[in-house]
Motif scaffolding. Sequence first.
Motif, PDB file in Angstrom:
ATOM      1  N   PRO A 142      15.558   4.357 -14.340  1.00 49.74           N
ATOM      2  CA  PRO A 142      15.112   2.971 -14.489  1.00 49.74           C
ATOM      3  C   PRO A 142      13.906   2.820 -15.408  1.00 49.74           C
ATOM      4  O   PRO A 142      13.098   3.729 -15.552  1.00 49.74           O
ATOM      5  CB  PRO A 142      14.749   2.554 -13.066  1.00 49.74           C
ATOM      6  N   SER A 143      13.818   1.650 -15.998  1.00 51.95           N
ATOM      7  CA  SER A 143      12.678   1.290 -16.820  1.00 51.95           C
ATOM      8  C   SER A 143      11.525   0.947 -15.894  1.00 51.95           C
ATOM      9  O   SER A 143      11.665   0.118 -15.002  1.00 51.95           O
ATOM     10  CB  SER A 143      13.034   0.077 -17.688  1.00 51.95           C
ATOM     11  N   THR A 144      10.401   1.617 -16.092  1.00 60.47           N
ATOM     12  CA  THR A 144       9.226   1.335 -15.283  1.00 60.47           C
ATOM     13  C   THR A 144       8.029   1.113 -16.194  1.00 60.47           C
ATOM     14  O   THR A 144       7.804   1.885 -17.126  1.00 60.47           O
ATOM     15  CB  THR A 144       8.889   2.495 -14.324  1.00 60.47           C
ATOM     16  N   SER A 145       7.328   0.048 -15.948  1.00 61.83           N
ATOM     17  CA  SER A 145       6.105  -0.264 -16.668  1.00 61.83           C
ATOM     18  C   SER A 145       6.356  -0.214 -18.175  1.00 61.83           C
ATOM     19  O   SER A 145       7.325  -0.768 -18.665  1.00 61.83           O
ATOM     20  CB  SER A 145       5.012   0.712 -16.227  1.00 61.83           C
ATOM     21  N   ASP A 146       5.477   0.454 -18.888  1.00 59.19           N
ATOM     22  CA  ASP A 146       5.615   0.526 -20.337  1.00 59.19           C
ATOM     23  C   ASP A 146       5.955   1.939 -20.793  1.00 59.19           C
ATOM     24  O   ASP A 146       5.771   2.295 -21.940  1.00 59.19           O
ATOM     25  CB  ASP A 146       4.335   0.037 -21.016  1.00 59.19           C
ATOM     26  N   ARG A 147       6.472   2.755 -19.881  1.00 57.71           N
ATOM     27  CA  ARG A 147       6.793   4.142 -20.208  1.00 57.71           C
ATOM     28  C   ARG A 147       8.086   4.214 -21.003  1.00 57.71           C
ATOM     29  O   ARG A 147       9.096   3.626 -20.628  1.00 57.71           O
ATOM     30  CB  ARG A 147       6.951   4.966 -18.939  1.00 57.71           C
ATOM     31  N   LEU A 148       8.044   4.946 -22.119  1.00 60.73           N
ATOM     32  CA  LEU A 148       9.231   5.232 -22.904  1.00 60.73           C
ATOM     33  C   LEU A 148       9.408   6.744 -22.963  1.00 60.73           C
ATOM     34  O   LEU A 148       8.543   7.492 -22.509  1.00 60.73           O
ATOM     35  CB  LEU A 148       9.090   4.647 -24.313  1.00 60.73           C
ATOM     36  N   VAL A 149      10.504   7.207 -23.518  1.00 64.08           N
ATOM     37  CA  VAL A 149      10.766   8.629 -23.644  1.00 64.08           C
ATOM     38  C   VAL A 149      10.131   9.106 -24.956  1.00 64.08           C
ATOM     39  O   VAL A 149      10.468   8.583 -26.028  1.00 64.08           O
ATOM     40  CB  VAL A 149      12.280   8.919 -23.659  1.00 64.08           C
ATOM     41  N   PRO A 150       9.208  10.065 -24.915  1.00 65.27           N
ATOM     42  CA  PRO A 150       8.586  10.549 -26.149  1.00 65.27           C
ATOM     43  C   PRO A 150       9.579  11.376 -26.967  1.00 65.27           C
ATOM     44  O   PRO A 150      10.309  12.204 -26.421  1.00 65.27           O
ATOM     45  CB  PRO A 150       7.408  11.392 -25.659  1.00 65.27           C
ATOM     46  N   THR A 151       9.605  11.140 -28.276  1.00 56.20           N
ATOM     47  CA  THR A 151      10.645  11.756 -29.110  1.00 56.20           C
ATOM     48  C   THR A 151      10.486  13.260 -29.295  1.00 56.20           C
ATOM     49  O   THR A 151      11.489  13.977 -29.306  1.00 56.20           O
ATOM     50  CB  THR A 151      10.720  11.078 -30.485  1.00 56.20           C
ATOM     51  N   ALA A 152       9.274  13.769 -29.462  1.00 55.57           N
ATOM     52  CA  ALA A 152       9.121  15.213 -29.708  1.00 55.57           C
ATOM     53  C   ALA A 152       9.636  16.039 -28.530  1.00 55.57           C
ATOM     54  O   ALA A 152      10.467  16.943 -28.740  1.00 55.57           O
ATOM     55  CB  ALA A 152       7.664  15.549 -30.044  1.00 55.57           C
ATOM     56  N   PRO A 153       9.206  15.768 -27.295  1.00 56.37           N
ATOM     57  CA  PRO A 153       9.764  16.543 -26.179  1.00 56.37           C
ATOM     58  C   PRO A 153      11.265  16.303 -25.986  1.00 56.37           C
ATOM     59  O   PRO A 153      11.992  17.208 -25.595  1.00 56.37           O
ATOM     60  CB  PRO A 153       8.984  16.062 -24.956  1.00 56.37           C
ATOM     61  N   LEU A 154      11.720  15.079 -26.290  1.00 50.87           N
ATOM     62  CA  LEU A 154      13.151  14.789 -26.161  1.00 50.87           C
ATOM     63  C   LEU A 154      13.947  15.639 -27.155  1.00 50.87           C
ATOM     64  O   LEU A 154      14.972  16.217 -26.789  1.00 50.87           O
ATOM     65  CB  LEU A 154      13.434  13.301 -26.386  1.00 50.87           C
TER      66      LEU A 154
END
Length: 179
Positions: A142-154
């Motif tokens: 789920p989308s929580t707050s303003d957290r997104l998935v960081p691209t480098a670790p992804l």
Amino acid sequence: MTTLTATLPTAAEMMQHLVESAGDSLQPTDDMADLAAVIRTLLAVEARRDTRARLGGNLFDVVITSSGLQARGAVALMDEIQNGCGPVIEDPENEWFYWLVPPGSSARWEPHTHAACLGAPHTITLPSLNRTVPPGPYWFRPSTSDRLVPTAPLREALAQSRPEPTPHAALAAQLGIAI
């Protein structure tokens, strides 16, 4: 003793009041049209409705991978890295994951053998916040707050897990573009 009960207006009611109080000038200026579209999108998601959102801008871009076992392994890695993975939408029909990443990521995304990154001018349908199971696209994380998935670790998690099948050919056919 008299008890007064106050009800606060909803976000949609507040927006409607603002629109109605604008008087003769109901059309937003060019620089405010984008902000109005973003607010309408967020209000629709808050109201638990599926809504179409433009990628890019100030919200997010999206990384697309398969949603198979290897991709689920990448989610587990991101759970460890982020102490709970940022927002991921699963689309069971296409068997894809949509990882919501910071805006502008598509401009900096280097080609990846197992993932594609899209930004403007593309759009995505965000499922309502309460949809956490199929049918249809749903929030795998789920989308929580303003957290997104960081691209480098992804990128690293995807390189380790190597989700198959890759989305490139299907996206190119669906969007009519080279990925």
